[in-house]
Design an enzyme around this catalytic site. Structure first.
Site, PDB file in Angstrom:
ATOM      1  N   ARG A  36      44.300  37.761  47.388  1.00  0.00           N
ATOM      2  CA  ARG A  36      44.562  36.786  46.324  1.00  0.00           C
ATOM      3  C   ARG A  36      45.997  36.839  45.816  1.00  0.00           C
ATOM      4  O   ARG A  36      46.588  35.793  45.522  1.00  0.00           O
ATOM      5  CB  ARG A  36      43.566  36.987  45.175  1.00  0.00           C
ATOM      6  CG  ARG A  36      42.130  36.689  45.596  1.00  0.00           C
ATOM      7  CD  ARG A  36      41.194  36.637  44.412  1.00  0.00           C
ATOM      8  NE  ARG A  36      39.822  36.342  44.841  1.00  0.00           N
ATOM      9  CZ  ARG A  36      38.800  36.199  44.032  1.00  0.00           C
ATOM     10  NH1 ARG A  36      38.976  36.315  42.717  1.00  0.00           N
ATOM     11  NH2 ARG A  36      37.597  35.933  44.496  1.00  0.00           N
ATOM     12  N   ASP A 145      37.363  31.427  27.977  1.00  0.00           N
ATOM     13  CA  ASP A 145      37.592  32.174  29.206  1.00  0.00           C
ATOM     14  C   ASP A 145      39.042  32.636  29.203  1.00  0.00           C
ATOM     15  O   ASP A 145      39.895  32.035  28.534  1.00  0.00           O
ATOM     16  CB  ASP A 145      37.315  31.309  30.441  1.00  0.00           C
ATOM     17  CG  ASP A 145      37.016  32.161  31.675  1.00  0.00           C
ATOM     18  OD1 ASP A 145      35.836  32.345  31.997  1.00  0.00           O
ATOM     19  OD2 ASP A 145      37.973  32.648  32.295  1.00  0.00           O
TER      20      ASP A 145
END
Length: 275
Positions: A36, A145
């Site tokens: 990632r 979030d």
């Protein structure tokens, strides 16, 4: 090809992520970090993981630091995941609204903590709209979030057809619009539902602001990424944010067993603040 992720660089990145948001990137996550962040290193023309780490720990690298957290956050979710929780919440609504028998009608306030791309808070909004006592929208949902990337999707409320295939047809037609033209194959949550949810970026490692006062907190399948010390701290914050008699819902695979907390056990994955 991505550059080599040396052990000392992995340890530095893991410690930084843990300190910032409590996510425990153990050795089994090394390949995930390499894949990632390797993409970010290539796109940003960084020479190595060490070079990338130096950048995100400088004042000039704070925007990339947020991107790094976004990249390493796991965001698996779908509409009405663990459906029994939504059914249980609808059952609990009448006594909550009546102030636990104190004869005081209240606006229901719900926090979806770790809301990802929005499926959970929109599922909450739909379930509560389907509750007779709340048909008029006498409730508000805060959804938070740490990832700005997933919050953009959540605010838009647009999902591909495969994301809504679990939703009963009558609910889908009532609360979603099917796209046409270039939007064919996508569904959008109707404005009347979107307006019931407020999205904010919030890090569960931070102290909640004074306006975080709720009757219900949903934090499901989030704390499994934290170690026990972090779980204790997060659960304590949830307790302080709940009104007396409020409920905490965690994931079906999660439990508060072994943690220090004052919640009363209600049933698997559901806890209540009694004091």
């Amino acid at each position: 090809m991505y550059p080599e992720l040396r052990e000392r660089d992995f340890e530095k990145i893991s410690r930084l992520v843990y300190d910032l948001c409590g996510i425990n990137l153990h050795d089994g996550k090394k390949e995930l970090v390499k894949a990632r962040l390797g993409k970010r290193i290539r796109e940003g023309n960084f020479k190595s993981f060490a070079d990338y780490y130096r950048h995100v720990t400088t004042p000039e690298g704070q925007d990339e630091l947020i991107v790094m957290i976004d990249s390493l956050s796991t965001n698996l979710t779908y509409f009405f995941r663990e459906d029994k929780h939504f059914q249980k919440l609808r059952y609990l609504v009448p006594p909550i609204l009546n102030g636990g028998g104190r004869g005081r009608r209240e606006t229901l306030r719900v926090w979806s903590a770790g809301c990802s791309t929005g499926e959970e808070p929109y599922s909450l909004a739909i379930a509560l709209r389907e509750t007779p006592e709340l048909a008029g929208g006498d409730f508000r949902i805060l959804a938070t979030d740490i990832s700005t990337r997933v919050l953009k999707t959540a605010v838009a409320g647009i999902y591909p057809a495969e994301k809504v295939e679990r939703i009963p047809r009558d609910i889908l037609y009532r609360y979603f619009q099917y796209g046409t033209g270039q939007s064919a194959g996508y569904y959008r949550v109707k404005k009347e539902v979107r307006d019931l949810v407020e999205f904010r970026r919030f890090n569960l490692m931070e102290e909640p602001p004074a306006d975080f006062r709720f009757h219900v907190v949903f934090c499901r399948n989030v704390m499994i990424y934290f170690d026990k010390e972090t779980q204790n701290a997060v659960v304590e914050r949830f307790y302080r944010c709940l009104v007396k008699g409020g409920y905490l819902f965690v994931g079906h695979s999660e439990s508060l067993t072994g943690l220090r907390h004052p919640f009363r056990y209600v049933e698997p994955s559901i806890y209540r603040k009694m004091e």
